[in-house]
Design an enzyme around this catalytic site. Structure first.
Site, PDB file in Angstrom:
ATOM      1  N   LYS A   1      30.684  99.452  41.357  1.00  0.00           N
ATOM      2  CA  LYS A   1      31.464 100.209  40.348  1.00  0.00           C
ATOM      3  C   LYS A   1      30.875 101.605  40.159  1.00  0.00           C
ATOM      4  CE  LYS A   1      30.664  97.109  37.160  1.00  0.00           C
ATOM      5  NZ  LYS A   1      29.874  96.138  37.953  1.00  0.00           N
TER       6      LYS A   1
ATOM      7  N   ARG B   1      18.982  97.310  45.502  1.00  0.00           N
ATOM      8  CA  ARG B   1      19.268  98.590  44.826  1.00  0.00           C
ATOM      9  C   ARG B   1      17.994  99.252  44.298  1.00  0.00           C
ATOM     10  NH1 ARG B   1      23.572  98.550  40.285  1.00  0.00           N
ATOM     11  NH2 ARG B   1      22.309  96.794  39.574  1.00  0.00           N
TER      12      ARG B   1
ATOM     13  N   ARG C   1      15.648  98.565  38.755  1.00  0.00           N
ATOM     14  CA  ARG C   1      16.027  98.189  37.393  1.00  0.00           C
ATOM     15  C   ARG C   1      15.410  96.841  37.013  1.00  0.00           C
ATOM     16  NH1 ARG C   1      22.508  99.110  37.011  1.00  0.00           N
ATOM     17  NH2 ARG C   1      22.325  97.156  35.866  1.00  0.00           N
TER      18      ARG C   1
ATOM     19  N   ARG D   1      23.362  87.460  34.664  1.00  0.00           N
ATOM     20  CA  ARG D   1      24.432  88.471  34.616  1.00  0.00           C
ATOM     21  C   ARG D   1      25.703  87.949  35.293  1.00  0.00           C
ATOM     22  NH1 ARG D   1      21.352  93.234  37.246  1.00  0.00           N
ATOM     23  NH2 ARG D   1      23.377  94.262  37.342  1.00  0.00           N
TER      24      ARG D   1
HETATM   25  P1  AP5 Z   1      26.326  99.868  42.219  1.00  0.00           P
HETATM   26  O1  AP5 Z   1      27.365 100.906  42.462  1.00  0.00           O
HETATM   27  O2  AP5 Z   1      25.090 100.262  41.515  1.00  0.00           O
HETATM   28  O3  AP5 Z   1      27.006  98.564  41.542  1.00  0.00           O
HETATM   29  P2  AP5 Z   1      27.622  98.332  40.091  1.00  0.00           P
HETATM   30  O4  AP5 Z   1      28.907  97.610  40.270  1.00  0.00           O
HETATM   31  O5  AP5 Z   1      27.629  99.612  39.315  1.00  0.00           O
HETATM   32  O6  AP5 Z   1      26.565  97.291  39.541  1.00  0.00           O
HETATM   33  P3  AP5 Z   1      25.774  97.219  38.167  1.00  0.00           P
HETATM   34  O7  AP5 Z   1      24.641  96.263  38.422  1.00  0.00           O
HETATM   35  O8  AP5 Z   1      25.449  98.582  37.653  1.00  0.00           O
HETATM   36  O9  AP5 Z   1      26.810  96.556  37.262  1.00  0.00           O
HETATM   37  P4  AP5 Z   1      26.522  95.817  35.982  1.00  0.00           P
HETATM   38  O10 AP5 Z   1      27.889  95.709  35.468  1.00  0.00           O
HETATM   39  O11 AP5 Z   1      25.782  94.562  36.141  1.00  0.00           O
HETATM   40  O12 AP5 Z   1      25.483  96.776  35.187  1.00  0.00           O
HETATM   41  P5  AP5 Z   1      25.687  97.819  34.011  1.00  0.00           P
HETATM   42  O13 AP5 Z   1      24.748  98.927  34.220  1.00  0.00           O
HETATM   43  O14 AP5 Z   1      27.119  98.115  33.808  1.00  0.00           O
HETATM   44  O15 AP5 Z   1      25.951  99.237  43.657  1.00  0.00           O
HETATM   45  C1  AP5 Z   1      24.946  98.254  43.785  1.00  0.00           C
HETATM   46  C2  AP5 Z   1      24.135  98.504  45.074  1.00  0.00           C
HETATM   47  O16 AP5 Z   1      24.964  98.289  46.206  1.00  0.00           O
HETATM   48  C3  AP5 Z   1      23.594  99.918  45.205  1.00  0.00           C
HETATM   49  O17 AP5 Z   1      22.311  99.870  45.797  1.00  0.00           O
HETATM   50  C4  AP5 Z   1      24.588 100.631  46.123  1.00  0.00           C
HETATM   51  O18 AP5 Z   1      23.970 101.654  46.871  1.00  0.00           O
HETATM   52  C5  AP5 Z   1      25.058  99.481  47.012  1.00  0.00           C
HETATM   53  N1  AP5 Z   1      26.470  99.568  47.384  1.00  0.00           N
HETATM   54  C6  AP5 Z   1      27.533  99.903  46.584  1.00  0.00           C
HETATM   55  N2  AP5 Z   1      28.698  99.823  47.274  1.00  0.00           N
HETATM   56  C7  AP5 Z   1      28.352  99.407  48.531  1.00  0.00           C
HETATM   57  C8  AP5 Z   1      29.125  99.111  49.697  1.00  0.00           C
HETATM   58  N3  AP5 Z   1      30.463  99.219  49.723  1.00  0.00           N
HETATM   59  N4  AP5 Z   1      28.453  98.697  50.803  1.00  0.00           N
HETATM   60  C9  AP5 Z   1      27.092  98.565  50.791  1.00  0.00           C
HETATM   61  N5  AP5 Z   1      26.314  98.837  49.721  1.00  0.00           N
HETATM   62  C10 AP5 Z   1      26.947  99.239  48.585  1.00  0.00           C
HETATM   63  O19 AP5 Z   1      25.206  96.964  32.749  1.00  0.00           O
HETATM   64  C11 AP5 Z   1      23.866  96.588  32.566  1.00  0.00           C
HETATM   65  C12 AP5 Z   1      23.681  95.888  31.233  1.00  0.00           C
HETATM   66  O20 AP5 Z   1      24.050  96.767  30.147  1.00  0.00           O
HETATM   67  C13 AP5 Z   1      24.546  94.636  31.001  1.00  0.00           C
HETATM   68  O21 AP5 Z   1      23.971  93.489  31.559  1.00  0.00           O
HETATM   69  C14 AP5 Z   1      24.615  94.603  29.473  1.00  0.00           C
HETATM   70  O22 AP5 Z   1      23.432  94.084  28.927  1.00  0.00           O
HETATM   71  C15 AP5 Z   1      24.705  96.076  29.104  1.00  0.00           C
HETATM   72  N6  AP5 Z   1      26.102  96.544  29.031  1.00  0.00           N
HETATM   73  C16 AP5 Z   1      26.684  97.503  29.816  1.00  0.00           C
HETATM   74  N7  AP5 Z   1      27.970  97.683  29.462  1.00  0.00           N
HETATM   75  C17 AP5 Z   1      28.223  96.821  28.445  1.00  0.00           C
HETATM   76  C18 AP5 Z   1      29.380  96.502  27.663  1.00  0.00           C
HETATM   77  N8  AP5 Z   1      30.553  97.125  27.883  1.00  0.00           N
HETATM   78  N9  AP5 Z   1      29.267  95.570  26.709  1.00  0.00           N
HETATM   79  C19 AP5 Z   1      28.107  94.934  26.452  1.00  0.00           C
HETATM   80  N10 AP5 Z   1      26.984  95.160  27.167  1.00  0.00           N
HETATM   81  C20 AP5 Z   1      27.026  96.095  28.147  1.00  0.00           C
HETATM   82 MG    MG Z   2      26.518 100.317  37.653  1.00  0.00          MG
END
Ligand code: AP5
Ligand code: MG
Ligand code: ZN
Length: 212
Positions: free
Chosen positions: A13, A127, A160, A171
């Site tokens: 994402k 990552r 992270r 998660r």
């Molecule tokens: P990346 O693009 O970083 O993936 P992502 O989908 O953004 O994954 P996240 O882990 O950031 O999502 P998340 O929803 O768990 O975390 P968030 O920060 O939102 O890609 C991942 C890896 O793959 C990278 O190394 C990249 O280079 C590689 N990659 C990407 N695309 C690729 C491809 N096509 N091919 C090969 N490699 C690829 O949330 C974290 C925490 O914050 C949550 O657990 C929660 O505690 C809190 N939080 C955040 N938002 C909320 C909310 N709305 N409500 C409540 N709590 C929240």
């Molecule tokens: Mg992310």
């Protein structure tokens, strides 16, 4: 263009949101990044989010929804935005609908980036992230330089805390229970667009662009 990006942790994402933001000229709003920035500055918001994030649980909605409301009311969102990581449960989706209604706008699409659990676990565990600019690397697919310094800003590259295996499992569980219903929610609204997130990042971007 007003977009929501949905999909499991690690599916890409953030990777796609950064590219779409450049391409469409609208801000990328990631609630996860906002919490991590707040934590780096040791603000009350950041410190209150920490325990939830480190254990893979959702930060409570009363905190998250207000944060997003304030952000969307900022004038830089008047031409659109890309939301990444929000909404994460149906209550957040309902809240978003109300916020946008009060602003007199609505979503153009909810893009669901889909990939199987083995792929997302591989992406998360490989990552690495830059402390300075948030740039994302991957030990296999997009390796950072050996000196551990970000080529874009010279910042330190780190892993992270919530990318440890046990937290990743939690998660994924939270995603299944609370966030998957949001996919059905937008399907019901009629704005869901699904792309195959298992392809490489350029192909995923092309698929999203062609759908929106
Ligand atoms: P990346 O693009 O970083 O993936 P992502 O989908 O953004 O994954 P996240 O882990 O950031 O999502 P998340 O929803 O768990 O975390 P968030 O920060 O939102 O890609 C991942 C890896 O793959 C990278 O190394 C990249 O280079 C590689 N990659 C990407 N695309 C690729 C491809 N096509 N091919 C090969 N490699 C690829 O949330 C974290 C925490 O914050 C949550 O657990 C929660 O505690 C809190 N939080 C955040 N938002 C909320 C909310 N709305 N409500 C409540 N709590 C929240
Ligand atoms: Mg992310
Ligand atoms: Zn950097």
């Amino acid at each position: 263009m007003r977009l929501v990006l949905l999909g499991p942790p690690g599916v890409g994402k953030g990777t796609q949101a950064v590219r779409l933001s450049k391409r469409l000229g609208v801000p990328h709003i990631s609630t996860g990044d906002m919490f991590r920035e707040a934590l780096a500055k040791k603000t009350a918001l950041g410190l209150s989010a920490k325990e939830y994030m480190d254990s893979g649980k959702l930060v409570p909605n009363e905190t998250t929804i207000g944060l997003v409301r304030d952000r969307l009311e900022n004038p830089d969102c008047s031409r659109g935005f890309i939301l990444d990581g929000f909404p994460r449960d149906v209550a957040q989706a309902e809240a978003l609908k109300k916020i946008l209604k009060s602003l007199g706008v609505s979503l153009d699409a909810a893009v669901y980036i889909d990939a199987g659990p083995d792929i997302v676990v591989k992406r998360i565990t490989g990552r690495r992230v830059c402390e300075g600019c948030g740039a994302t690397y991957h030990m296999t697919f997009n390796p950072p330089p050996e000196d551990g310094k970000c080529p874009k800003c010279g910042g330190r590259i780190y892993q992270r805390v919530d990318d440890r295996e046990d937290t990743v499992r939690e998660r994924l569980k939270v995603y299944k229970a609370l966030t998957e219903p949001v996919v059905d929610y937008y399907e019901g609204v009629g704005i869901l667009r699904t792309v195959n997130g298992e392809e490489d990042a350029n192909e995923v971007l092309a698929a999203i662009i062609s759908m929106i």
